[in-house]
Scaffold this motif. Structure first.
Motif, PDB file in Angstrom:
ATOM      1  N   LEU A 128       0.917  -1.190  -0.034  1.00 51.28           N
ATOM      2  CA  LEU A 128       0.123   0.019  -0.259  1.00 51.28           C
ATOM      3  C   LEU A 128       0.939   1.333  -0.123  1.00 51.28           C
ATOM      4  CD1 LEU A 128      -3.053   1.157   0.178  1.00 51.28           C
ATOM      5  CD2 LEU A 128      -2.813   1.137   2.542  1.00 51.28           C
ATOM      6  N   GLY A 129       1.833   1.432   0.950  1.00 51.29           N
ATOM      7  CA  GLY A 129       2.825   2.522   0.772  1.00 51.29           C
ATOM      8  C   GLY A 129       3.638   2.481  -0.435  1.00 51.29           C
ATOM      9  N   LEU A 130       3.943   1.496  -1.192  1.00 51.03           N
ATOM     10  CA  LEU A 130       4.497   1.484  -2.454  1.00 51.03           C
ATOM     11  C   LEU A 130       3.624   2.318  -3.474  1.00 51.03           C
ATOM     12  CD1 LEU A 130       7.131   0.950  -3.992  1.00 51.03           C
ATOM     13  CD2 LEU A 130       6.045  -1.339  -4.456  1.00 51.03           C
ATOM     14  N   LEU A 131       2.496   1.623  -3.473  1.00 45.86           N
ATOM     15  CA  LEU A 131       1.482   2.246  -4.633  1.00 45.86           C
ATOM     16  C   LEU A 131       0.989   3.781  -4.232  1.00 45.86           C
ATOM     17  CD1 LEU A 131      -0.981  -0.702  -4.791  1.00 45.86           C
ATOM     18  CD2 LEU A 131       0.583  -0.117  -6.474  1.00 45.86           C
ATOM     19  N   LEU A 132       1.111   3.998  -3.015  1.00 45.10           N
ATOM     20  CA  LEU A 132       0.773   5.558  -2.649  1.00 45.10           C
ATOM     21  C   LEU A 132       1.809   6.315  -3.183  1.00 45.10           C
ATOM     22  CD1 LEU A 132      -1.397   5.211   0.577  1.00 45.10           C
ATOM     23  CD2 LEU A 132      -2.140   5.973  -1.415  1.00 45.10           C
ATOM     24  N   GLY A 133       3.054   5.738  -2.836  1.00 44.52           N
ATOM     25  CA  GLY A 133       4.365   6.584  -3.142  1.00 44.52           C
ATOM     26  C   GLY A 133       4.331   6.835  -4.635  1.00 44.52           C
ATOM     27  N   LEU A 134       4.193   5.633  -5.605  1.00 41.18           N
ATOM     28  CA  LEU A 134       4.336   5.797  -6.968  1.00 41.18           C
ATOM     29  C   LEU A 134       3.059   6.721  -7.468  1.00 41.18           C
ATOM     30  CD1 LEU A 134       4.714   1.994  -7.998  1.00 41.18           C
ATOM     31  CD2 LEU A 134       6.263   4.060  -8.038  1.00 41.18           C
ATOM     32  N   PHE A 135       1.852   6.573  -7.104  1.00 41.87           N
ATOM     33  CA  PHE A 135       0.748   7.297  -7.236  1.00 41.87           C
ATOM     34  C   PHE A 135       1.215   9.101  -7.009  1.00 41.87           C
ATOM     35  CE2 PHE A 135      -3.152   9.814  -6.122  1.00 41.87           C
ATOM     36  CZ  PHE A 135      -3.848   9.591  -7.437  1.00 41.87           C
ATOM     37  N   GLY A 136       1.790   9.174  -5.694  1.00 42.71           N
ATOM     38  CA  GLY A 136       2.167  10.598  -5.599  1.00 42.71           C
ATOM     39  C   GLY A 136       3.278  10.985  -6.522  1.00 42.71           C
ATOM     40  N   ILE A 137       4.331  10.002  -6.932  1.00 39.53           N
ATOM     41  CA  ILE A 137       5.097  10.608  -8.107  1.00 39.53           C
ATOM     42  C   ILE A 137       4.581  10.939  -9.130  1.00 39.53           C
ATOM     43  CG2 ILE A 137       7.175   9.875  -9.274  1.00 39.53           C
ATOM     44  CD1 ILE A 137       8.205   8.157  -6.801  1.00 39.53           C
ATOM     45  N   ILE A 138       3.714  10.015  -9.587  1.00 43.53           N
ATOM     46  CA  ILE A 138       2.927  10.347 -10.899  1.00 43.53           C
ATOM     47  C   ILE A 138       2.159  11.685 -10.889  1.00 43.53           C
ATOM     48  CG2 ILE A 138       1.009   9.542 -12.483  1.00 43.53           C
ATOM     49  CD1 ILE A 138       2.017   6.829 -11.629  1.00 43.53           C
ATOM     50  N   VAL A 139       1.531  11.976  -9.969  1.00 37.12           N
ATOM     51  CA  VAL A 139       0.607  13.050  -9.775  1.00 37.12           C
ATOM     52  C   VAL A 139       1.660  14.485  -9.466  1.00 37.12           C
ATOM     53  CG1 VAL A 139      -0.696  14.406  -8.255  1.00 37.12           C
ATOM     54  CG2 VAL A 139      -1.353  12.025  -8.652  1.00 37.12           C
ATOM     55  N   LEU A 140       2.646  14.114  -9.180  1.00 40.46           N
ATOM     56  CA  LEU A 140       3.826  15.231  -8.991  1.00 40.46           C
ATOM     57  C   LEU A 140       4.252  15.625 -10.552  1.00 40.46           C
ATOM     58  CD1 LEU A 140       5.272  17.121  -7.142  1.00 40.46           C
ATOM     59  CD2 LEU A 140       7.141  15.346  -7.189  1.00 40.46           C
ATOM     60  N   ILE A 141       4.748  14.551 -11.220  1.00 38.66           N
ATOM     61  CA  ILE A 141       5.130  15.050 -12.467  1.00 38.66           C
ATOM     62  C   ILE A 141       4.201  15.270 -13.448  1.00 38.66           C
ATOM     63  CG2 ILE A 141       5.824  13.604 -14.515  1.00 38.66           C
ATOM     64  CD1 ILE A 141       7.132  11.597 -12.635  1.00 38.66           C
ATOM     65  N   LYS A 142       2.833  14.888 -13.356  1.00 35.49           N
ATOM     66  CA  LYS A 142       1.315  15.453 -14.219  1.00 35.49           C
ATOM     67  C   LYS A 142       1.499  16.966 -13.832  1.00 35.49           C
ATOM     68  CE  LYS A 142      -1.123  11.823 -15.506  1.00 35.49           C
ATOM     69  NZ  LYS A 142      -2.649  11.538 -15.533  1.00 35.49           N
ATOM     70  N   ASN A 143       1.569  17.409 -12.518  1.00 32.20           N
ATOM     71  CA  ASN A 143       1.457  18.859 -12.001  1.00 32.20           C
ATOM     72  C   ASN A 143       2.551  19.501 -12.433  1.00 32.20           C
ATOM     73  OD1 ASN A 143      -1.284  18.362 -10.953  1.00 32.20           O
ATOM     74  ND2 ASN A 143      -0.201  18.094  -8.946  1.00 32.20           N
ATOM     75  N   ARG A 144       3.821  19.138 -12.573  1.00 30.52           N
ATOM     76  CA  ARG A 144       4.924  20.025 -13.333  1.00 30.52           C
ATOM     77  C   ARG A 144       4.709  20.138 -14.445  1.00 30.52           C
ATOM     78  NH1 ARG A 144      10.666  18.157 -10.493  1.00 30.52           N
ATOM     79  NH2 ARG A 144      10.223  19.306  -8.575  1.00 30.52           N
ATOM     80  N   LYS A 145       4.212  19.170 -15.329  1.00 28.55           N
ATOM     81  CA  LYS A 145       3.845  19.301 -16.522  1.00 28.55           C
ATOM     82  C   LYS A 145       2.854  20.448 -17.005  1.00 28.55           C
ATOM     83  CE  LYS A 145       5.372  14.879 -18.542  1.00 28.55           C
ATOM     84  NZ  LYS A 145       4.887  13.737 -19.080  1.00 28.55           N
TER      85      LYS A 145
END
Length: 146
Positions: A124-141
């Motif tokens: 669960l922690g790994l999935l939430l971390g990956l989701f957070g990284i994806i959201v961060l990259i999308k927001n930067r774009k």
């Protein structure tokens, strides 16, 4: 004279063994280690062991300096272990079961909730971390396109 000396030596030799201390190592003991959450051993914790389907304790005692307590089950089945640790703000009680097989070895035991759900929490922690990284990259774009 030689016969008397031999008999006396044999009698003295047998009596020397009568006051000795003997020991042997026995397989089949079950050990329980009691620690605090930070893996510090808890000494003098009260441990009570109940045989399968018994209401009276099979054995009770206290943990040693290293937090260890051992007992030798005399039958197979589900044994109950109750650990009571006194503290300044009251006692802490853990009650769990150990299953002993026909060879008097530990087959399984109830693990703490932390150990039972550790893999699930890690995923669960790994999935939430990956989701957070994806959201961060999308927001930067999105920010660079403005």
């Amino acid at each position: 004279m030689i016969i008397r000396a031999t008999i006396l030596a044999l009698i003295l030799n047998f009596s020397a063994f009568a006051h000795g201390i003997f020991y042997e190592l026995v397989d089949g003991a079950v050990g329980v280690r009691v620690t605090a959450p930070n893996n510090i051993p808890i000494s003098n914790a009260n441990v009570t062991i109940y045989a399968p389907e018994a209401s009276l304790p099979f054995v009770n005692g206290k943990t040693d300096v290293n937090g260890n307590f051992a007992f030798m089950p005399d039958s197979h089945g589900q044994w109950r272990v109750v650990i009571n640790v006194d503290s300044d703000h009251g006692g802490h009680i853990k009650d769990f079961k150990i299953t002993i097989d026909e060879n008097r070895k530990v087959d399984e035991f109830e693990k703490t909730p932390y150990e039972r759900y550790m893999k699930m929490l890690s995923v669960l922690g790994l999935l939430l971390g990956l989701f957070g990284i994806i959201v961060l990259i999308k927001n930067r774009k999105k920010d660079t396109t403005k």
